[in-house]
Design an enzyme around this catalytic site. Structure first.
Site, PDB file in Angstrom:
ATOM      1  N   GLU A   1       0.798  -1.228   0.000  1.00 20.61           N
ATOM      2  CA  GLU A   1       0.000   0.000   0.000  1.00 20.61           C
ATOM      3  C   GLU A   1       0.835   1.284   0.000  1.00 20.61           C
ATOM      4  OE1 GLU A   1      -2.703  -0.461   3.311  1.00 20.61           O
ATOM      5  OE2 GLU A   1      -3.563  -2.292   2.466  1.00 20.61           O
TER       6      GLU A   1
ATOM      7  N   HIS B   1     -10.520  -5.785  -2.449  1.00 23.91           N
ATOM      8  CA  HIS B   1     -11.604  -5.599  -1.471  1.00 23.91           C
ATOM      9  C   HIS B   1     -12.708  -4.834  -2.199  1.00 23.91           C
ATOM     10  CE1 HIS B   1      -9.307  -6.958   1.980  1.00 23.91           C
ATOM     11  NE2 HIS B   1      -8.310  -6.146   1.654  1.00 23.91           N
TER      12      HIS B   1
ATOM     13  N   ASN C   1       2.013  -5.246  -3.148  1.00 24.78           N
ATOM     14  CA  ASN C   1       0.602  -5.512  -2.852  1.00 24.78           C
ATOM     15  C   ASN C   1      -0.137  -4.197  -2.571  1.00 24.78           C
ATOM     16  OD1 ASN C   1      -1.405  -7.609  -2.205  1.00 24.78           O
ATOM     17  ND2 ASN C   1      -1.307  -6.836  -0.111  1.00 24.78           N
TER      18      ASN C   1
ATOM     19  N   ASP D   1     -12.566  -9.975  -0.972  1.00 25.45           N
ATOM     20  CA  ASP D   1     -13.874 -10.032  -0.324  1.00 25.45           C
ATOM     21  C   ASP D   1     -14.785  -9.066  -1.074  1.00 25.45           C
ATOM     22  OD1 ASP D   1     -12.878  -7.604   0.754  1.00 25.45           O
ATOM     23  OD2 ASP D   1     -12.700  -8.401   2.768  1.00 25.45           O
TER      24      ASP D   1
ATOM     25  N   GLU E   1      -6.506 -10.473  -1.290  1.00 29.35           N
ATOM     26  CA  GLU E   1      -7.331 -10.227  -0.105  1.00 29.35           C
ATOM     27  C   GLU E   1      -8.801 -10.132  -0.500  1.00 29.35           C
ATOM     28  OE1 GLU E   1      -5.817  -6.932   2.243  1.00 29.35           O
ATOM     29  OE2 GLU E   1      -3.734  -7.504   1.864  1.00 29.35           O
TER      30      GLU E   1
HETATM   31  O1  G2I Z   1      -7.699  -3.462   6.269  1.00 30.88           O
HETATM   32  C1  G2I Z   1      -7.926  -4.643   5.536  1.00 30.88           C
HETATM   33  C2  G2I Z   1      -6.642  -5.157   4.936  1.00 30.88           C
HETATM   34  C3  G2I Z   1      -6.134  -4.188   3.896  1.00 30.88           C
HETATM   35  N1  G2I Z   1      -4.920  -4.659   3.266  1.00 30.88           N
HETATM   36  C4  G2I Z   1      -3.857  -5.015   4.166  1.00 30.88           C
HETATM   37  C5  G2I Z   1      -4.327  -5.964   5.257  1.00 30.88           C
HETATM   38  O2  G2I Z   1      -3.286  -6.212   6.163  1.00 30.88           O
HETATM   39  C6  G2I Z   1      -5.529  -5.411   5.970  1.00 30.88           C
HETATM   40  O3  G2I Z   1      -5.898  -6.367   6.974  1.00 30.88           O
HETATM   41  C7  G2I Z   1      -6.474  -5.849   8.144  1.00 30.88           C
HETATM   42  C8  G2I Z   1      -6.831  -6.996   9.047  1.00 30.88           C
HETATM   43  O4  G2I Z   1      -7.798  -7.799   8.412  1.00 30.88           O
HETATM   44  C9  G2I Z   1      -7.408  -6.457  10.349  1.00 30.88           C
HETATM   45  O5  G2I Z   1      -7.582  -7.530  11.290  1.00 30.88           O
HETATM   46  O6  G2I Z   1      -5.564  -4.983   8.758  1.00 30.88           O
HETATM   47  C10 G2I Z   1      -6.134  -4.357   9.892  1.00 30.88           C
HETATM   48  C11 G2I Z   1      -5.186  -3.329  10.451  1.00 30.88           C
HETATM   49  O7  G2I Z   1      -4.679  -2.474   9.500  1.00 30.88           O
HETATM   50  C12 G2I Z   1      -6.484  -5.400  10.938  1.00 30.88           C
HETATM   51  O8  G2I Z   1      -7.144  -4.782  12.014  1.00 30.88           O
HETATM   52  C13 G2I Z   1      -6.558  -4.945  13.251  1.00 30.88           C
HETATM   53  C14 G2I Z   1      -7.159  -3.931  14.189  1.00 30.88           C
HETATM   54  O9  G2I Z   1      -6.854  -2.623  13.697  1.00 30.88           O
HETATM   55  C15 G2I Z   1      -6.598  -4.099  15.562  1.00 30.88           C
HETATM   56  O10 G2I Z   1      -7.223  -3.212  16.444  1.00 30.88           O
HETATM   57  C16 G2I Z   1      -6.759  -5.531  16.011  1.00 30.88           C
HETATM   58  O11 G2I Z   1      -6.096  -5.715  17.243  1.00 30.88           O
HETATM   59  O12 G2I Z   1      -6.811  -6.264  13.722  1.00 30.88           O
HETATM   60  C17 G2I Z   1      -6.192  -6.493  14.974  1.00 30.88           C
HETATM   61  C18 G2I Z   1      -6.370  -7.956  15.334  1.00 30.88           C
HETATM   62  O13 G2I Z   1      -7.721  -8.298  15.294  1.00 30.88           O
END
Ligand code: G2I
Length: 469
Positions: A163, A242, A205, A273, A271
Site C-alpha cells: 500500500e 476488497h 501488494n 472479499d 485479499e
Molecule cells: O484493512 C484490511 C486489509 C487491507 N490490506 C492489508 C491488510 O493487512 C488489511 O488487513 C487488516 C486486518 O484484516 C485487520 O484484522 O488490517 C487491519 C489493520 O490495518 C487489521 O485490524 C486490526 C485492528 O486494527 C486491531 O485493532 C486488532 O487488534 O486487527 C487487529 C487484530 O484483530
C-alpha cells in the site's frame, strides 16, 4: 496441496494411459478425502493455481474454523501476525510465536504460505512510527532482512511492500515516514528481501488497483515496469480486491490482470472479499483470474463472515455458522469450468508415438557473437544503508561522454566487512577489493546515462567509493 497435486499428477498419468479400468482400480489408492473438483484448493490446483485464505492465529483453536480451513484451502496468509508491530514489537527484538503457529499449521497441512507484510506505513510498532530519515531506512531494511531470513525457504511469496501509493487521481506515492526516507525505499526493500530469501517470490501488494483506468493502478503498473527494466527484483503483483459499493468490481479487471502479467510478473488476488458476496461477482473474479495464465492464485480475506474485518458486509464464502454460501458454489463451479488448463472431461484421443525421427536442427554456422571491447570511461558513486552488523550498498555507474559496451568497477571494503550477495552485476571476491562487472542486460550504457547495481554485506561498510576500471 500435496494430495491435490498428487491427484492431479495421477489424473494426468491416467489420461495418458487412456485406460478407464485402470483408473477405476487405482482410485482406491487416492489419498485424502477431498477430491479434486469438490473443494476450492483441489479445484484450483487442477488449474495450476492455489486458493488461499487469511488466517488469524487465535482462531486455530476453533474446530469449526480449522475444519473448513483444512478442507478447502491450500494456501494461507497470516492476517496480522507477520506485520511489523507483531514481529518486531521492540527494535531489534523479534517475536514469531503467533506467525509460527500459522506457518506450522500450514506446513502440517501441505499448504503454502504468503508472507504479509515486510514494509508498510500501517501497523508499525511505536518505536518505528517515531523514526525518520536514514535511521528509519536502516531499521526498515534490517526488519526486512531479519524476518525474511527467519522464514527463508518457508514462504512462497512475500508482500514485500504494502500500500505505498496514494488514493485518488494523483498517481503519487503515499506520504509516509517510509516514503520520506527517499523514493528508492521500495526497491531497497525488495533488494534486501531477495538477498535474505532468494527462493521466495517477491510481490508488491495494494488495494484500489483493480480498475485499469484508475490513476493508482497506472502508477503501480509504471513502477513495476520501471523495476523490471532496471533489474529490481520483483516477481509478482498482489491485487487485494476488497470490493464494495464504493470500490466495485469492474469488467476491465481482466485487463488489469493481463496487463500486469504482460510485464513479466505473476499476478495474485491477495485479499478478496465482496460486499454481500454476490455469486455473479465472485464468479467473474475467478473467471478473470483463470483467463490469465500468470494469475496463479486467489486468496480470500477470511473464511466465515464472522471472521471478516468487514463482517457487517457479509463479504465471504461461508456464513458465520460455517455453511457454504451461493458465492462458494459459484467460485467452485468457475474453478471447475474453463480456465487456461481445463482438465479433460472425457478420455483424450490417444496419440500414437511418432514413428519417424524428429527433424534435427543443424548447428548454427555463424560464429558466436564477440563481445565488443569496452569503450568510453565511467564514474561510479556508492550509497550505503548501514545497520548494526550489516549493510546494503547501491552503486550508480555513469558513462562519460562515450557510450559503454561493458563496464567494471572495484570497491574496497574495510576489514571485517564482506559482501554476501550482489544484484544486477557479476562479482569477484567478497572482501578487500571486490570487482563488479556488468550482466548481459545492463552492459550497454549510453553517453551520460546511468545504471544501478547493488550488494548486501555483513560488518560495517563505512563510506565506500567505487572506481571504474
Ligand atoms: O484493512 C484490511 C486489509 C487491507 N490490506 C492489508 C491488510 O493487512 C488489511 O488487513 C487488516 C486486518 O484484516 C485487520 O484484522 O488490517 C487491519 C489493520 O490495518 C487489521 O485490524 C486490526 C485492528 O486494527 C486491531 O485493532 C486488532 O487488534 O486487527 C487487529 C487484530 O484483530
Amino acid at each position: 496441496m500435496r494430495n491435490a497435486k498428487w491427484r492431479a499428477a495421477t489424473k494426468a498419468a491416467l489420461a495418458l494411459t487412456g485406460a478407464g479400468a485402470l483408473a477405476a482400480s487405482m482410485a482406491i489408492f487416492l489419498p485424502g478425502t477431498a477430491s479434486a473438483g469438490t473443494t476450492l484448493g483441489a479445484s484450483a490446483a487442477e488449474k495450476g493455481r492455489y486458493f488461499g485464505t487469511a488466517v488469524a492465529a487465535n482462531r486455530l483453536s476453533d474446530g469449526a474454523y480449522t475444519t473448513i480451513l483444512n478442507r478447502e484451502f491450500n494456501s494461507v496468509t497470516p492476517e496480522n501476525e507477520m506485520k511489523i508491530d507483531a514481529t518486531e514489537p521492540q527494535q531489534g527484538q523479534f517475536t514469531f510465536t503467533n506467525a509460527d503457529r500459522i506457518v506450522n499449521h500450514a506446513r502440517s497441512q501441505g499448504m503454502s504460505v504468503r508472507g504479509h507484510t515486510l514494509a508498510w506505513h500501517q501497523q508499525q510498532p511505536g518505536w518505528m512510527q517515531n523514526m525518520s530519515g536514514s535511521a528509519l531506512r536502516q531499521a526498515m531494511l534490517n526488519h526486512v532482512t531479519q524476518v525474511a531470513t527467519y522464514y527463508r525457504g518457508k514462504i512462497a511469496a512475500w508482500d514485500v511492500v504494502n500500500e505505498a501509493f496514494a488514493d485518488g487521481s494523483s498517481g503519487a506515492r503515499r506520504d509516509s515516514n517510509l516514503q520520506r526516507t527517499g523514493n528508492d525505499w521500495i526497491e531497497a526493500a525488495f533488494r534486501a528481501a531477495r538477498a535474505a530469501d532468494p527462493g521466495a517470490k517477491l510481490c508488491y501488494n495494494d488495494y484500489n488497483t483493480d480498475n485499469w483506468t484508475h490513476a493508482k493502478t497506472q502508477a503501480v503498473y509504471n513502477m513495476v515496469r520501471d523495476f523490471k527494466s532496471r533489474g529490481v527484483p520483483i516477481d509478482c503483483v498482489g491485487l487485494q480486491s476488497h470490493f464494495n459499493n464504493d470500490s466495485p468490481y469492474v469488467s476491465n479487471y481482466r485487463t488489469t490482470l493481463s496487463s500486469f502479467a504482460a510485464l513479466g510478473v505473476d499476478v495474485q488476488i491477495t485479499e478478496l472479499d465482496i460486499q454481500n458476496a454476490p455469486a455473479n461477482t465472485y464468479r467473474a473474479v475467478v473467471e478473470d483470474c483463470l483467463a490469465v495464465p500468470r494469475c496463479n492464485g486467489i486468496t480470500v480475506w477470511g473464511i466465515r463472515d464472522s471472521d471478516s474485518w468487514r463482517s457487517e458486509q457479509s463479504p465471504l464464502l461461508f456464513t458465520s455458522g460455517g455453511a457454504k454460501k451461493a458465492a462458494y458454489d459459484a467460485v467452485l463451479a468457475a474453478l471447475n469450468a474453463g480456465g487456461t488448463t481445463p482438465p479433460p472431461t472425457t478420455a483424450p484421443p490417444t496419440t500414437p508415438p511418432p514413428t519417424t525421427a524428429p527433424p534435427t536442427t543443424p548447428p548454427p554456422t555463424t560464429p558466436p557473437p564477440t563481445t565488443p571491447p569496452p569503450t568510453g570511461s565511467c564514474t561510479a558513486t556508492v550509497s550505503v544503508n548501514q545497520w548494526p552488523g550489516g549493510f546494503v550498498a547501491n552503486v550508480r555507474v555513469t558513462a562519460g561522454s562515450s557510450a559503454l559496451n561493458s563496464w567494471a568497477t572495484t570497491i574496497t571494503l574495510p576489514s571485517g566487512a564482506a559482501v554476501t550477495n550482489a544484484w544486477s552485476a557479476n562479482r569477484s571476491g567478497n572482501s578487500g577489493t571486490v570487482r563488479f562487472t556488468n550482466v548481459d542486460y545492463n552492459s550497454q550504457v549510453g553517453a551520460g546515462q546511468t545504471i544501478e547495481f547493488g550488494f548486501q554485506g555483513t560488518g560495517t561498510a563505512g563510506n565506500l567509493s567505487a572506481t571504474c576500471a
